[in-house]
Motif scaffolding. Structure first.
Motif, PDB file in Angstrom:
ATOM      1  N   CYS A 223     -61.214 -21.726 -12.459  1.00 20.62           N
ATOM      2  CA  CYS A 223     -61.663 -22.092 -13.720  1.00 20.62           C
ATOM      3  C   CYS A 223     -62.060 -20.859 -14.660  1.00 20.62           C
ATOM      4  CB  CYS A 223     -63.417 -22.246 -13.045  1.00 20.62           C
ATOM      5  SG  CYS A 223     -64.481 -23.004 -12.162  1.00 20.62           S
ATOM      6  N   LEU A 224     -61.870 -19.336 -14.219  1.00 21.70           N
ATOM      7  CA  LEU A 224     -62.350 -18.192 -14.849  1.00 21.70           C
ATOM      8  C   LEU A 224     -60.579 -18.403 -16.465  1.00 21.70           C
ATOM      9  CD1 LEU A 224     -63.439 -15.877 -16.237  1.00 21.70           C
ATOM     10  CD2 LEU A 224     -61.320 -14.502 -14.507  1.00 21.70           C
ATOM     11  N   GLU A 225     -59.576 -19.211 -15.641  1.00 19.43           N
ATOM     12  CA  GLU A 225     -58.795 -18.647 -16.276  1.00 19.43           C
ATOM     13  C   GLU A 225     -58.632 -20.110 -17.340  1.00 19.43           C
ATOM     14  OE1 GLU A 225     -54.549 -18.041 -17.804  1.00 19.43           O
ATOM     15  OE2 GLU A 225     -56.184 -16.882 -15.831  1.00 19.43           O
ATOM     16  N   VAL A 226     -59.343 -21.488 -17.187  1.00 15.84           N
ATOM     17  CA  VAL A 226     -59.616 -22.763 -18.220  1.00 15.84           C
ATOM     18  C   VAL A 226     -60.515 -22.093 -19.157  1.00 15.84           C
ATOM     19  CG1 VAL A 226     -60.296 -24.603 -18.439  1.00 15.84           C
ATOM     20  CG2 VAL A 226     -58.780 -24.005 -16.557  1.00 15.84           C
ATOM     21  N   VAL A 227     -61.877 -21.707 -18.730  1.00 16.92           N
ATOM     22  CA  VAL A 227     -62.508 -20.525 -19.651  1.00 16.92           C
ATOM     23  C   VAL A 227     -61.314 -20.134 -20.811  1.00 16.92           C
ATOM     24  CG1 VAL A 227     -64.296 -19.341 -20.141  1.00 16.92           C
ATOM     25  CG2 VAL A 227     -64.483 -20.834 -18.269  1.00 16.92           C
ATOM     26  N   LEU A 228     -60.716 -18.673 -20.482  1.00 18.53           N
ATOM     27  CA  LEU A 228     -60.897 -18.103 -21.254  1.00 18.53           C
ATOM     28  C   LEU A 228     -59.323 -19.447 -21.930  1.00 18.53           C
ATOM     29  CD1 LEU A 228     -60.465 -15.447 -18.665  1.00 18.53           C
ATOM     30  CD2 LEU A 228     -61.822 -15.428 -20.630  1.00 18.53           C
ATOM     31  N   GLU A 229     -58.447 -19.581 -21.649  1.00 19.43           N
ATOM     32  CA  GLU A 229     -57.457 -20.449 -22.379  1.00 19.43           C
ATOM     33  C   GLU A 229     -58.679 -21.543 -23.445  1.00 19.43           C
ATOM     34  OE1 GLU A 229     -54.240 -20.309 -22.686  1.00 19.43           O
ATOM     35  OE2 GLU A 229     -54.340 -18.724 -21.446  1.00 19.43           O
ATOM     36  N   GLU A 230     -59.407 -21.957 -23.085  1.00 20.49           N
ATOM     37  CA  GLU A 230     -59.761 -23.444 -24.068  1.00 20.49           C
ATOM     38  C   GLU A 230     -61.019 -22.663 -24.358  1.00 20.49           C
ATOM     39  OE1 GLU A 230     -58.062 -26.497 -24.285  1.00 20.49           O
ATOM     40  OE2 GLU A 230     -56.861 -24.797 -22.977  1.00 20.49           O
ATOM     41  N   GLY A 231     -61.465 -21.554 -23.970  1.00 23.06           N
ATOM     42  CA  GLY A 231     -62.706 -21.050 -24.922  1.00 23.06           C
ATOM     43  C   GLY A 231     -62.809 -21.314 -26.439  1.00 23.06           C
ATOM     44  N   ASN A 232     -61.999 -20.821 -27.246  1.00 18.40           N
ATOM     45  CA  ASN A 232     -62.223 -21.255 -27.794  1.00 18.40           C
ATOM     46  C   ASN A 232     -62.077 -22.412 -29.557  1.00 18.40           C
ATOM     47  OD1 ASN A 232     -62.104 -19.251 -31.053  1.00 18.40           O
ATOM     48  ND2 ASN A 232     -59.938 -19.469 -30.930  1.00 18.40           N
ATOM     49  N   ARG A 233     -61.541 -22.405 -28.323  1.00 16.32           N
ATOM     50  CA  ARG A 233     -60.656 -24.177 -29.203  1.00 16.32           C
ATOM     51  C   ARG A 233     -62.105 -25.163 -29.079  1.00 16.32           C
ATOM     52  NH1 ARG A 233     -55.392 -23.566 -27.618  1.00 16.32           N
ATOM     53  NH2 ARG A 233     -55.732 -24.025 -25.608  1.00 16.32           N
ATOM     54  N   GLU A 234     -62.678 -24.323 -27.492  1.00 19.06           N
ATOM     55  CA  GLU A 234     -63.999 -25.840 -27.470  1.00 19.06           C
ATOM     56  C   GLU A 234     -65.335 -24.484 -27.951  1.00 19.06           C
ATOM     57  OE1 GLU A 234     -63.580 -28.097 -26.209  1.00 19.06           O
ATOM     58  OE2 GLU A 234     -61.699 -28.571 -25.437  1.00 19.06           O
ATOM     59  N   ASP A 235     -65.658 -24.174 -28.329  1.00 20.54           N
ATOM     60  CA  ASP A 235     -66.020 -23.187 -29.417  1.00 20.54           C
ATOM     61  C   ASP A 235     -67.512 -22.487 -28.274  1.00 20.54           C
ATOM     62  OD1 ASP A 235     -68.408 -22.664 -31.895  1.00 20.54           O
ATOM     63  OD2 ASP A 235     -69.703 -24.443 -30.835  1.00 20.54           O
ATOM     64  N   TRP A 236     -66.637 -21.540 -27.146  1.00 19.41           N
ATOM     65  CA  TRP A 236     -67.020 -20.754 -26.236  1.00 19.41           C
ATOM     66  C   TRP A 236     -68.415 -21.795 -25.787  1.00 19.41           C
ATOM     67  CZ3 TRP A 236     -64.109 -17.627 -23.602  1.00 19.41           C
ATOM     68  CH2 TRP A 236     -63.535 -17.507 -24.388  1.00 19.41           C
ATOM     69  N   PHE A 237     -69.379 -21.317 -25.594  1.00 23.45           N
ATOM     70  CA  PHE A 237     -70.698 -21.673 -25.444  1.00 23.45           C
ATOM     71  C   PHE A 237     -71.695 -22.157 -25.445  1.00 23.45           C
ATOM     72  CE2 PHE A 237     -69.560 -16.887 -22.731  1.00 23.45           C
ATOM     73  CZ  PHE A 237     -69.401 -18.376 -22.065  1.00 23.45           C
ATOM     74  N   GLY A 238     -70.954 -23.185 -26.507  1.00 24.96           N
ATOM     75  CA  GLY A 238     -71.247 -24.884 -27.650  1.00 24.96           C
ATOM     76  C   GLY A 238     -70.878 -25.726 -26.781  1.00 24.96           C
TER      77      GLY A 238
END
Length: 515
Positions: A223-238
């Motif tokens: 899950c951490l790897e997915v968060v780091l890889e996709e976070g910017n495309r998904e607007d992070w904690f938005g």
């Protein structure tokens, strides 16, 4: 003496030929696994078009590989003990070969993601096992040579990955970035089968496995790897998706650490981190991963966005990052007889940091030729980090703990790369907007230079056939594009400055250690 049994006999002065063959096979496998992290990056558009996928869907080609690889690395130590190194390496290389072939046959993006995950999971085992073979097959006085060979795989492979993938795609087709794995993978299997002997299956390790540790590690790191890889495309904690995965990751990683420290037979021996030298070396590996994968990520991005280079032109620049290393790596073991390992690692981080610092003053005229100096400085620094840092990290580690130590250092390097890519992507977005706002604020309505540029652009568009109103709009858009380009260049300068700071911190940390 048996040439292939991983026992104390491997520490004799004479290294049997079979040991070298087995080691070389393991290193070729690690080279392929690391190469495949980056090799698809230059071909994503072609794969996306062939499989009728969206841009967001195609990003999972890399993410699925990295997630599966991250999960596989901590499992490698336990599985190699339970199955035997020869058997485990053979099986995992066979799966890597099969999954590479299946990737080339993918009929849609879902199939591609599944097969890339298979490829990443099998490839993830090849990297730490190659590192372990250096310690287990070579005597102490030959390990620096083995570490230099491993260093080539860890630094040269990511440097040529995007370029090699782009060349294959342009001259053949994107399918060949997967076909290319099959011949060397078959060679690896042959070398491992010849160079190592089978050891009995340890079914007790399978039956009494740390299943709680396996589950929490897989969920936490995955899950951490997915968060780091996709976070910017998904607007992070938005994004609720990112928030959910972040919560799952934190809970499972915390529980994993607690479980590993209390379990009698842990999946990964985290108690090794009690040794200060090993713990700080792992931190250095984290920063090394940030620098290695971060620079491989940001440089092609800059050359594409600002200089409009194609894959081959980018490759001609990045080759200065990789090729000089091949000349330096053989010298490092000899230099280690003269200089202290910590001093050599410090020098390597300083040179790497300097290579980033010279890119903190880029302008629109800063293209491929201007980047060569920074590429050469990095190429000088990398070999001085990889080989001595391995020696520094393993100084107090027992040989039986080498698989766990290898897993930890490789996880830290991969996490560093993931953190760096996520940080740089977010930094570039935020800083570009900030610098653009500052540039706009300086162009007041009485700015003579700004009005002069606008009038020049308007006159040029009128001369090309546009009417006055259309020409004014075109001129305004042209000036805005220039402002956005300049803001992006400033953001790239900021990214390189942040990387410089981290590398300087790593140099200070390593210098504080004792040899």
């Amino acid at each position: 003496m048996t040439a292939t049994t991983l026992t104390a006999d491997a520490y004799s002065e004479q290294v049997p030929l079979k040991n070298w063959i087995a080691l070389l096979g393991g290193l070729i496998g690690a080279f392929m696994a690391i190469l495949d992290i980056q090799i698809t990056n230059a071909s994503l558009k072609d794969i996306q078009g062939a499989l009728s996928a969206t841009l967001d869907e195609s990003s999972w080609i890399s993410t699925s590989y990295l997630v599966a690889e991250m999960i596989a690395i901590p499992l490698s130590g336990w599985l190699s003990r339970a199955l035997g190194v020869r058997r485990y390496l053979t099986w995992t290389t066979a799966v890597f070969t099969l999954s590479s072939f299946l990737c080339s046959l993918s009929w849609n993006m879902s199939a591609m993601i599944v097969f890339r995950a298979m490829q990443g999971f099998s490839g993830g085992a090849l990297i730490p096992l190659a590192f372990s073979l250096v310690v287990q097959l070579l005597p102490a006085n030959k390990q620096a040579i083995g570490m230099a060979m491993f260093g080539v795989t860890a630094t040269f492979a990511p440097a040529i990955g995007p370029t090699f993938g782009g060349w294959l795609t342009e001259n053949l087709s994107w399918h060949y970035i997967f076909y290319i794995n099959i011949p060397p993978a078959m060679l690896v299997i042959a070398m491992i089968r010849y160079g190592l002997e089978d050891t009995p299956l340890s079914l007790s390790l399978l039956k009494k496995a740390d299943w709680v540790g396996i589950a929490t590690m897989a969920l936490g790191l995955g899950c951490l790897e997915v968060v780091l890889e996709e976070g910017n495309r998904e607007d992070w904690f938005g994004s609720s998706f990112i928030i959910t995965l972040s919560a799952i990751s934190v809970v499972n990683i915390v529980y994993f650490v607690i479980n590993e420290l209390q379990h009698p037979r842990p999946l990964v021996n985290l108690r090794l981190l009690k040794d200060k030298q090993f713990a700080l070396s792992c931190f250095a590996y984290l920063i090394l991963g940030m620098a290695l994968l971060g620079s491989i990520y940001v440089l092609p991005l800059y050359l594409t966005q600002i200089q409009h280079y194609n894959a081959m032109q980018i490759g001609q620049v990045l080759m200065w990052m990789g090729l000089p290393q091949l000349l330096l790596f053989p010298l490092v073991p000899k230099l280690m007889r003269v200089f202290r390992p910590t001093h050599m690692v410090t020098f390597g981080f300083v040179m790497f940091g300097l290579s980033c610092y010279v890119n903190t003053h880029m302008t629109v005229d800063f293209g491929g030729q201007q980047l060569v100096l920074s590429m050469i400085l990095r190429a000088i620094g990398s070999p001085f980090i990889m080989v001595p840092l391995s020696i520094v990290a393993l100084k107090h580690i027992q040989r039986d703990d080498t698989p766990d130590a290898s897993s930890l250092t490789n996880v830290m390097r991969n996490l560093g790369g993931a953190f760096s890519i996520a940080m740089i992507a977010t930094l570039l977005d935020n800083q570009t907007r900030l610098h653009l706002a500052n540039i706009k604020a300086t162009l007041s309505t009485v700015s003579e230079q700004g009005w002069q540029r606008l009038h020049q652009q308007t006159d040029w568009f009128i001369a090309t056939g546009s009417d006055a109103t259309t020409a004014l709009h075109q001129a305004q858009a042209s000036v805005l594009n220039v402002m956005q380009r300049d803001a992006a260049i400033m953001a790239y300068n900021d990214a390189f400055m942040v990387m410089t700071g981290f590398l300087a911190l790593a140099a200070v940390v390593i210098l504080s250690l004792e040899d």
